[in-house]
Design a protein around this motif. Sequence first.
Motif, mmCIF file in Angstrom:
data_model
loop_
_atom_site.group_PDB
_atom_site.id
_atom_site.type_symbol
_atom_site.label_atom_id
_atom_site.label_comp_id
_atom_site.label_asym_id
_atom_site.label_seq_id
_atom_site.Cartn_x
_atom_site.Cartn_y
_atom_site.Cartn_z
ATOM 1 N N THR A 1 0.941 -1.194 -0.261
ATOM 2 C CA THR A 1 0.041 0.038 -0.065
ATOM 3 C C THR A 1 0.982 1.191 -0.028
ATOM 4 N N THR A 2 2.059 1.107 0.410
ATOM 5 C CA THR A 2 2.996 2.399 0.527
ATOM 6 C C THR A 2 3.700 2.710 -0.831
ATOM 7 N N LEU A 3 3.470 1.843 -1.868
ATOM 8 C CA LEU A 3 4.039 2.146 -2.980
ATOM 9 C C LEU A 3 3.476 3.217 -3.921
ATOM 10 N N VAL A 4 2.179 3.032 -3.705
ATOM 11 C CA VAL A 4 1.223 3.851 -4.719
ATOM 12 C C VAL A 4 0.509 4.901 -3.825
ATOM 13 N N LEU A 5 0.920 6.178 -3.942
ATOM 14 C CA LEU A 5 0.455 7.481 -3.191
ATOM 15 C C LEU A 5 -0.180 8.371 -4.264
ATOM 16 N N PRO A 6 -1.093 9.001 -3.738
ATOM 17 C CA PRO A 6 -1.985 10.001 -4.785
ATOM 18 C C PRO A 6 -1.106 10.937 -5.195
ATOM 19 N N PRO A 7 -1.089 11.438 -6.318
ATOM 20 C CA PRO A 7 -0.320 12.658 -6.819
ATOM 21 C C PRO A 7 -0.540 13.900 -6.098
ATOM 22 N N PRO A 8 -1.722 14.392 -5.577
ATOM 23 C CA PRO A 8 -1.707 15.549 -4.596
ATOM 24 C C PRO A 8 -0.578 15.383 -3.515
ATOM 25 N N VAL B 1 2.039 13.760 -3.471
ATOM 26 C CA VAL B 1 3.518 13.809 -3.775
ATOM 27 C C VAL B 1 3.759 15.173 -4.091
ATOM 28 N N ASP B 2 2.583 15.760 -4.807
ATOM 29 C CA ASP B 2 3.064 17.414 -5.070
ATOM 30 C C ASP B 2 3.069 18.067 -3.747
ATOM 31 N N ASP B 3 2.457 17.721 -2.665
ATOM 32 C CA ASP B 3 2.625 18.527 -1.386
ATOM 33 C C ASP B 3 4.167 18.386 -0.785
ATOM 34 N N VAL B 4 4.423 16.939 -0.849
ATOM 35 C CA VAL B 4 5.645 16.671 -0.309
ATOM 36 C C VAL B 4 6.790 17.682 -1.085
ATOM 37 N N ILE B 5 6.708 17.519 -2.357
ATOM 38 C CA ILE B 5 7.902 18.120 -3.141
ATOM 39 C C ILE B 5 7.597 19.601 -2.902
ATOM 40 N N ASN B 6 6.634 20.292 -2.906
ATOM 41 C CA ASN B 6 6.419 21.675 -2.574
ATOM 42 C C ASN B 6 7.091 21.895 -1.305
ATOM 43 N N ARG B 7 6.658 21.318 -0.236
ATOM 44 C CA ARG B 7 7.400 21.457 1.119
ATOM 45 C C ARG B 7 8.948 21.573 1.094
ATOM 46 N N ILE B 8 9.440 20.513 0.140
ATOM 47 C CA ILE B 8 10.817 20.457 0.161
ATOM 48 C C ILE B 8 11.539 21.610 -0.530
ATOM 49 N N ILE C 1 18.216 15.389 -12.747
ATOM 50 C CA ILE C 1 17.091 14.899 -13.273
ATOM 51 C C ILE C 1 16.817 13.800 -12.304
ATOM 52 N N VAL C 2 15.655 13.861 -11.624
ATOM 53 C CA VAL C 2 15.141 12.933 -10.783
ATOM 54 C C VAL C 2 13.995 12.058 -11.316
ATOM 55 N N VAL C 3 14.217 10.822 -11.485
ATOM 56 C CA VAL C 3 13.016 10.015 -11.922
ATOM 57 C C VAL C 3 12.290 9.416 -10.841
ATOM 58 N N MET C 4 10.934 9.549 -10.644
ATOM 59 C CA MET C 4 10.366 8.967 -9.290
ATOM 60 C C MET C 4 9.307 8.135 -9.760
ATOM 61 N N ARG C 5 9.044 7.175 -8.767
ATOM 62 C CA ARG C 5 7.763 6.213 -8.795
ATOM 63 C C ARG C 5 7.211 6.465 -7.612
ATOM 64 N N SER C 6 5.881 7.317 -7.575
ATOM 65 C CA SER C 6 5.326 7.859 -6.459
ATOM 66 C C SER C 6 6.350 8.538 -5.854
ATOM 67 N N LEU C 7 6.526 8.270 -4.596
ATOM 68 C CA LEU C 7 7.576 8.981 -3.840
ATOM 69 C C LEU C 7 8.853 8.314 -3.803
ATOM 70 N N PHE C 8 9.078 7.281 -4.450
ATOM 71 C CA PHE C 8 10.390 6.480 -4.325
ATOM 72 C C PHE C 8 11.347 7.272 -5.688
ATOM 73 N N MET D 1 8.532 5.236 5.004
ATOM 74 C CA MET D 1 8.705 6.720 5.168
ATOM 75 C C MET D 1 9.239 7.287 4.182
ATOM 76 N N PRO D 2 8.662 7.085 2.679
ATOM 77 C CA PRO D 2 9.485 7.719 1.370
ATOM 78 C C PRO D 2 9.657 9.130 1.423
ATOM 79 N N ASP D 3 8.636 10.029 2.361
ATOM 80 C CA ASP D 3 9.013 11.311 2.245
ATOM 81 C C ASP D 3 10.228 11.801 3.036
ATOM 82 N N VAL D 4 10.526 11.069 3.905
ATOM 83 C CA VAL D 4 11.978 11.340 4.980
ATOM 84 C C VAL D 4 13.074 10.861 3.742
ATOM 85 N N VAL D 5 12.999 9.922 3.100
ATOM 86 C CA VAL D 5 14.188 9.512 2.157
ATOM 87 C C VAL D 5 14.215 10.643 1.203
#
Length: 312
Positions: A154-161, A163-170, A202-209, A259-263
């Motif tokens: 279940t942790t591999l598939v995260l909703p795009p919103p 993911v966008d929120d995590v990237i914006n905070r970073i 260039i960072v290629v991501m799969r969900s937050l991985f 905890m992919p956002d921590v990674v």
Amino acid sequence: MAEGVLSPGVNLEAFSQAIAAIQALRSSVTRVFDCLKDGMRNKETLEGREKGFMAAFQESLHSVSRDLGELERLSNLVGKPSENHPLHNSGLLSLDPVQDKTPLYSQLLQAYKWSNKLQYHAGLASGLLNQQSLKRSANQMGVSAKRRPKAQPTTLVLPPPYVDDVINRIDRMFPELSIQLSRPNGTSAMLLVTLGKVLKVIVVMRSLFIDRTIVKGYNENVYTEDGKLDIWSKSNYQVFQKVTDHATTALLHYQLPQMPDVVVRSFMTWLRSYIKLFQAPCQRCGKFLQDGLPPTWRDFRTLEAFHDTCRQ
């Protein structure tokens, strides 16, 4: 010459005496054959020649018997060598004259035996546990292991919103970084990270991985002819090729699947340390350049700069 190495269980003094006994035995056997070869000589009468021959022959046989007995006695004192293990040149350690102070070879043999036993028992335990797990599955579910549905993570598939929120905070967390997010191939995100005026990643991501990173110079082209991010071609400069290799190593180091956002945040923190790629000296040798390259390695914990050869 690994076969000629003596094991620690051999009595060297008895071994040296046994070699001398072998030489004496060979000499005695040689005298027996010399006696047979010479025959009856130097006697005027036939009876005298026969008696002289028999006396010399008996004396030679007694000498052979005596030397053979001495060799058997010494062979029991030599001791049995240790078991033959495929340790190759490590057997040369047994030639150390101060064996009592540095018993490396004997300890190496014990570790090798222990490792073999551990591997053997681990194989037995694995087989037993696998059998028990299959039995429990069949009793509880009533179906074979092949027909059981696989549990989807279940942790591999995260909703795009999210993911966008995590990237914006970073992006807001690190002012030195400029992050552009795009999704050219569906839901998978691709990031173009610009670090000051030093480099682009260039960072290629799969969900937050993070699956792949490519580091290029600030002035290098990162797009293909059709306007998409070029995720395959490497940098034209050796320094950024080195940083790409180190970034791939960092992805393997920062692994926390729950905890992919921590990674992602930890990786971006590590990447930000390259803001002084051409200004920070090596923390070990103190030089700015080595073989024409600046310190391209950043420690995962302290973020200190090192040359690739100085970090060892």
